[in-house]
Design a protein around this motif. Sequence first.
Motif, PDB file in Angstrom:
ATOM      1  N   ARG A 226       0.769  -1.063  -0.046  1.00 21.98           N
ATOM      2  CA  ARG A 226       0.285  -0.166  -0.526  1.00 21.98           C
ATOM      3  C   ARG A 226       1.169   1.039  -0.141  1.00 21.98           C
ATOM      4  O   ARG A 226       1.970   1.000   0.226  1.00 21.98           O
ATOM      5  CB  ARG A 226      -0.907   0.029   1.190  1.00 21.98           C
ATOM      6  CG  ARG A 226      -1.664  -1.407   1.578  1.00 21.98           C
ATOM      7  CD  ARG A 226      -2.850  -1.092   0.304  1.00 21.98           C
ATOM      8  NE  ARG A 226      -4.044  -2.857   0.254  1.00 21.98           N
ATOM      9  CZ  ARG A 226      -4.018  -2.850  -0.428  1.00 21.98           C
ATOM     10  NH1 ARG A 226      -2.965  -3.483  -0.982  1.00 21.98           N
ATOM     11  NH2 ARG A 226      -4.762  -3.966   0.236  1.00 21.98           N
ATOM     12  N   LEU A 227       0.441   2.512  -0.722  1.00 21.39           N
ATOM     13  CA  LEU A 227       0.743   3.639  -0.340  1.00 21.39           C
ATOM     14  C   LEU A 227       0.382   4.778   0.550  1.00 21.39           C
ATOM     15  O   LEU A 227      -0.605   4.980   0.448  1.00 21.39           O
ATOM     16  CB  LEU A 227       0.688   4.674  -2.257  1.00 21.39           C
ATOM     17  CG  LEU A 227       1.845   3.463  -3.078  1.00 21.39           C
ATOM     18  CD1 LEU A 227       1.061   4.340  -4.285  1.00 21.39           C
ATOM     19  CD2 LEU A 227       2.982   3.692  -2.592  1.00 21.39           C
ATOM     20  N   VAL A 228       1.211   4.977   1.165  1.00 20.67           N
ATOM     21  CA  VAL A 228       0.488   6.269   2.526  1.00 20.67           C
ATOM     22  C   VAL A 228       1.477   7.245   2.823  1.00 20.67           C
ATOM     23  O   VAL A 228       2.470   7.129   1.668  1.00 20.67           O
ATOM     24  CB  VAL A 228       1.324   5.406   4.726  1.00 20.67           C
ATOM     25  CG1 VAL A 228       0.554   3.786   4.846  1.00 20.67           C
ATOM     26  CG2 VAL A 228       2.285   4.819   4.511  1.00 20.67           C
ATOM     27  N   MET A 229       1.366   7.940   3.480  1.00 18.89           N
ATOM     28  CA  MET A 229       1.616   9.661   3.499  1.00 18.89           C
ATOM     29  C   MET A 229       1.431  10.567   2.135  1.00 18.89           C
ATOM     30  O   MET A 229       2.444  10.670   2.317  1.00 18.89           O
ATOM     31  CB  MET A 229       3.118   9.472   4.022  1.00 18.89           C
ATOM     32  CG  MET A 229       2.476   9.022   5.600  1.00 18.89           C
ATOM     33  SD  MET A 229       4.324   9.189   6.038  1.00 18.89           S
ATOM     34  CE  MET A 229       5.237   7.637   5.877  1.00 18.89           C
ATOM     35  N   ARG A 230       0.465  10.151   1.118  1.00 18.31           N
ATOM     36  CA  ARG A 230       0.718  10.793   0.041  1.00 18.31           C
ATOM     37  C   ARG A 230       0.500  12.527  -0.215  1.00 18.31           C
ATOM     38  O   ARG A 230       0.971  12.797  -0.405  1.00 18.31           O
ATOM     39  CB  ARG A 230      -0.237   9.840  -1.143  1.00 18.31           C
ATOM     40  CG  ARG A 230       0.068   8.814  -1.680  1.00 18.31           C
ATOM     41  CD  ARG A 230       0.070   9.229  -3.838  1.00 18.31           C
ATOM     42  NE  ARG A 230       1.405   9.207  -3.830  1.00 18.31           N
ATOM     43  CZ  ARG A 230       1.691   8.945  -4.861  1.00 18.31           C
ATOM     44  NH1 ARG A 230       1.078   8.227  -5.895  1.00 18.31           N
ATOM     45  NH2 ARG A 230       2.800   8.967  -5.199  1.00 18.31           N
ATOM     46  N   SER A 231      -0.857  12.609   1.170  1.00 19.07           N
ATOM     47  CA  SER A 231      -1.180  13.535   1.125  1.00 19.07           C
ATOM     48  C   SER A 231      -0.255  14.782   1.925  1.00 19.07           C
ATOM     49  O   SER A 231      -0.073  15.455   1.181  1.00 19.07           O
ATOM     50  CB  SER A 231      -2.253  13.469   1.175  1.00 19.07           C
ATOM     51  OG  SER A 231      -2.420  13.114   3.208  1.00 19.07           O
ATOM     52  N   GLY A 243      -1.972  -2.369  11.054  1.00 22.91           N
ATOM     53  CA  GLY A 243      -2.251  -0.775  11.644  1.00 22.91           C
ATOM     54  C   GLY A 243      -1.682   0.139  10.038  1.00 22.91           C
ATOM     55  O   GLY A 243      -2.432   0.839  10.141  1.00 22.91           O
ATOM     56  N   VAL A 244      -1.565  -0.874   8.952  1.00 19.89           N
ATOM     57  CA  VAL A 244      -2.067   0.581   8.184  1.00 19.89           C
ATOM     58  C   VAL A 244      -3.652   0.481   7.662  1.00 19.89           C
ATOM     59  O   VAL A 244      -3.474   1.223   6.866  1.00 19.89           O
ATOM     60  CB  VAL A 244      -1.113  -0.734   6.589  1.00 19.89           C
ATOM     61  CG1 VAL A 244      -1.185  -0.157   5.473  1.00 19.89           C
ATOM     62  CG2 VAL A 244       0.337  -0.149   7.449  1.00 19.89           C
ATOM     63  N   ASP A 245      -4.054  -0.325   7.421  1.00 21.76           N
ATOM     64  CA  ASP A 245      -5.774  -0.363   7.764  1.00 21.76           C
ATOM     65  C   ASP A 245      -5.877   0.820   8.083  1.00 21.76           C
ATOM     66  O   ASP A 245      -6.206   1.625   8.314  1.00 21.76           O
ATOM     67  CB  ASP A 245      -6.342  -1.760   7.996  1.00 21.76           C
ATOM     68  CG  ASP A 245      -5.533  -2.698   6.499  1.00 21.76           C
ATOM     69  OD1 ASP A 245      -5.405  -2.693   5.901  1.00 21.76           O
ATOM     70  OD2 ASP A 245      -6.541  -3.756   7.200  1.00 21.76           O
ATOM     71  N   GLU A 246      -5.331   0.608   9.581  1.00 20.65           N
ATOM     72  CA  GLU A 246      -5.809   1.445  10.566  1.00 20.65           C
ATOM     73  C   GLU A 246      -5.233   3.210   9.749  1.00 20.65           C
ATOM     74  O   GLU A 246      -5.963   4.352   9.656  1.00 20.65           O
ATOM     75  CB  GLU A 246      -5.773   1.522  11.879  1.00 20.65           C
ATOM     76  CG  GLU A 246      -6.136   1.069  13.176  1.00 20.65           C
ATOM     77  CD  GLU A 246      -5.026   0.521  13.681  1.00 20.65           C
ATOM     78  OE1 GLU A 246      -5.511  -0.012  14.624  1.00 20.65           O
ATOM     79  OE2 GLU A 246      -4.126   0.891  14.607  1.00 20.65           O
ATOM     80  N   LEU A 247      -4.222   3.568   9.622  1.00 21.80           N
ATOM     81  CA  LEU A 247      -3.152   4.699   8.757  1.00 21.80           C
ATOM     82  C   LEU A 247      -4.069   5.389   7.852  1.00 21.80           C
ATOM     83  O   LEU A 247      -4.670   6.321   7.570  1.00 21.80           O
ATOM     84  CB  LEU A 247      -2.007   4.423   8.535  1.00 21.80           C
ATOM     85  CG  LEU A 247      -1.213   5.239   8.135  1.00 21.80           C
ATOM     86  CD1 LEU A 247       0.751   4.426   8.375  1.00 21.80           C
ATOM     87  CD2 LEU A 247      -1.087   5.805   7.033  1.00 21.80           C
ATOM     88  N   LYS A 259      -2.087  15.649   9.293  1.00 22.69           N
ATOM     89  CA  LYS A 259      -0.917  16.224   9.664  1.00 22.69           C
ATOM     90  C   LYS A 259      -0.282  14.900  10.205  1.00 22.69           C
ATOM     91  O   LYS A 259      -0.623  13.664  11.011  1.00 22.69           O
ATOM     92  CB  LYS A 259      -0.705  16.933  10.967  1.00 22.69           C
ATOM     93  CG  LYS A 259      -1.305  18.070  10.438  1.00 22.69           C
ATOM     94  CD  LYS A 259      -1.509  19.538  11.342  1.00 22.69           C
ATOM     95  CE  LYS A 259      -2.410  21.125  11.218  1.00 22.69           C
ATOM     96  NZ  LYS A 259      -3.421  20.211  10.941  1.00 22.69           N
ATOM     97  N   ILE A 260       1.253  14.825   9.926  1.00 24.34           N
ATOM     98  CA  ILE A 260       2.189  13.944  10.536  1.00 24.34           C
ATOM     99  C   ILE A 260       2.042  13.302  11.963  1.00 24.34           C
ATOM    100  O   ILE A 260       1.388  12.262  12.004  1.00 24.34           O
ATOM    101  CB  ILE A 260       3.205  14.272  10.489  1.00 24.34           C
ATOM    102  CG1 ILE A 260       4.733  12.451  10.508  1.00 24.34           C
ATOM    103  CG2 ILE A 260       3.927  15.054  10.799  1.00 24.34           C
ATOM    104  CD1 ILE A 260       4.357  11.622  10.002  1.00 24.34           C
ATOM    105  N   GLU A 261       1.242  14.361  13.571  1.00 21.48           N
ATOM    106  CA  GLU A 261       0.795  13.874  14.930  1.00 21.48           C
ATOM    107  C   GLU A 261       0.211  12.967  14.604  1.00 21.48           C
ATOM    108  O   GLU A 261       0.082  12.229  15.381  1.00 21.48           O
ATOM    109  CB  GLU A 261       0.154  15.031  14.808  1.00 21.48           C
ATOM    110  CG  GLU A 261       1.490  16.215  15.342  1.00 21.48           C
ATOM    111  CD  GLU A 261       1.946  17.589  14.081  1.00 21.48           C
ATOM    112  OE1 GLU A 261       2.829  17.138  13.529  1.00 21.48           O
ATOM    113  OE2 GLU A 261       0.939  17.351  13.869  1.00 21.48           O
ATOM    114  N   ASP A 262      -1.634  12.773  13.335  1.00 17.56           N
ATOM    115  CA  ASP A 262      -2.741  12.444  13.541  1.00 17.56           C
ATOM    116  C   ASP A 262      -2.308  10.973  12.903  1.00 17.56           C
ATOM    117  O   ASP A 262      -2.696  10.284  13.311  1.00 17.56           O
ATOM    118  CB  ASP A 262      -3.420  12.557  12.364  1.00 17.56           C
ATOM    119  CG  ASP A 262      -3.712  14.317  12.533  1.00 17.56           C
ATOM    120  OD1 ASP A 262      -4.109  14.549  13.184  1.00 17.56           O
ATOM    121  OD2 ASP A 262      -3.861  15.078  10.959  1.00 17.56           O
ATOM    122  N   ILE A 263      -0.922  10.128  12.300  1.00 17.38           N
ATOM    123  CA  ILE A 263      -0.863   9.258  12.432  1.00 17.38           C
ATOM    124  C   ILE A 263       0.439   8.701  13.140  1.00 17.38           C
ATOM    125  O   ILE A 263       1.488   6.895  12.668  1.00 17.38           O
ATOM    126  CB  ILE A 263      -0.505   9.041  10.928  1.00 17.38           C
ATOM    127  CG1 ILE A 263       0.285   9.596  10.347  1.00 17.38           C
ATOM    128  CG2 ILE A 263      -1.754   8.881   9.517  1.00 17.38           C
ATOM    129  CD1 ILE A 263       0.877   9.475   8.494  1.00 17.38           C
TER     130      ILE A 263
END
Length: 336
Positions: A226-231, A243-247, A259-263
């Motif tokens: 999966r690709l995360v942190m795109r935005s 954990g990635v599903d939650e993210l 924001k990075i703090e959210d994840i």
Amino acid sequence: MKTAITELFGIRYPIIQGGMHYVGFAELAAAVSNAGGLGIITGLTQNTPELLAKEIARCRDMTDKPFGVNLTFLPSFTAPPYREYIAAIREGGIKAVETAGRSPEQYMPALKAAGIKVIHKCTSVRHSLKAEKIGCDAVSVDGFECGGHPGEDDIPNMILLPRAADELKIPFVASGGMADARSLVAALSMGAAGMNMGTRFIATKEAPVHPNVKKALVEANELDTRLVMRSLRNTERVLKNKGVDELLGIEREMGASLKIEDIHEQVAGVYPKVMIDGDMDAGAWSCGMVVGLINDIPTVKELIDRIMVEAEAIIRQRLTGFLNGVEVQKPARAVA
Ligand SMILES: Cc1cc2nc3c(=O)[nH]c(=O)nc-3n(C[C@H](O)[C@H](O)[C@H](O)COP(=O)(O)O)c2cc1C
């Protein structure tokens, strides 16, 4: 096999093991170098420059072959003391450094003064050209399929490698999606002088990670990343897990306001939980699409020997066979 990369780094085979957080310890780097490739210790996994100096010394005890150190320049709240890390690298007699993330420009004089060959890993032709311009000796061209940070351009290696070949004067290796002899021959065909592997090297006997990690790689297929942190424009390709599903759920909910703090919980401090404790649902850790090509856990030497033997067979038999008009019976396979 002789290519510009084997000559540059003084290695037998044009195969590099990319720096990997909490994987690139002395054990793996030494195993890759002993098998004829270029092993790389991940600099920042060592919390201080003093610890990196110790890790380099430990690796030196395990191999008399050349090995390198990865220095990753990623955005962080408090920048690591890069100059001290470079001092440890220089004093440790290291002659190859893989840089990644931001441009290594400001550190080039210090690296070059020590006679260090710099290979910069980047995900676009324009960044590769910049690396060439600032004096890097080689580039690791990292396609969209790669484990870790593929950048934001999303160009896969089928396009990126020939584009790099058209533009670059310095040698480059193909990185991202490389697993076997077919990868190596394809990379060489597209103009690369070798290949860099990350994910594939984790599923080896010597990789000093929890057995659960290796098992997860063997069980996963090419649909499981999966690709995360795109935005956040800090895209990372990771293996899917709870954990990635939650993210991804949080990312969907927050949209552009993320924001990075959210994840924080799903991305911070995950590596030791996964790599040391074997907690496979802990959160985001890098993994490439190449996981679909990983079906076993060989020793590093078995893996590299297999790649080189099969690469020779592909070139001498399959490809030359086409030219000679000989009907090739069997498709090229990773494992004969
Ligand atoms: C678990 C893991 C951790 C990684 N950590 C780093 C790192 O700290 N610094 C870096 O420059 N690249 C890192 N990478 C990227 C690799 O060095 C390499 O470029 C990438 O894995 C190539 O793609 P592949 O996985 O398809 O072979 C990591 C990759 C993985 C799989």
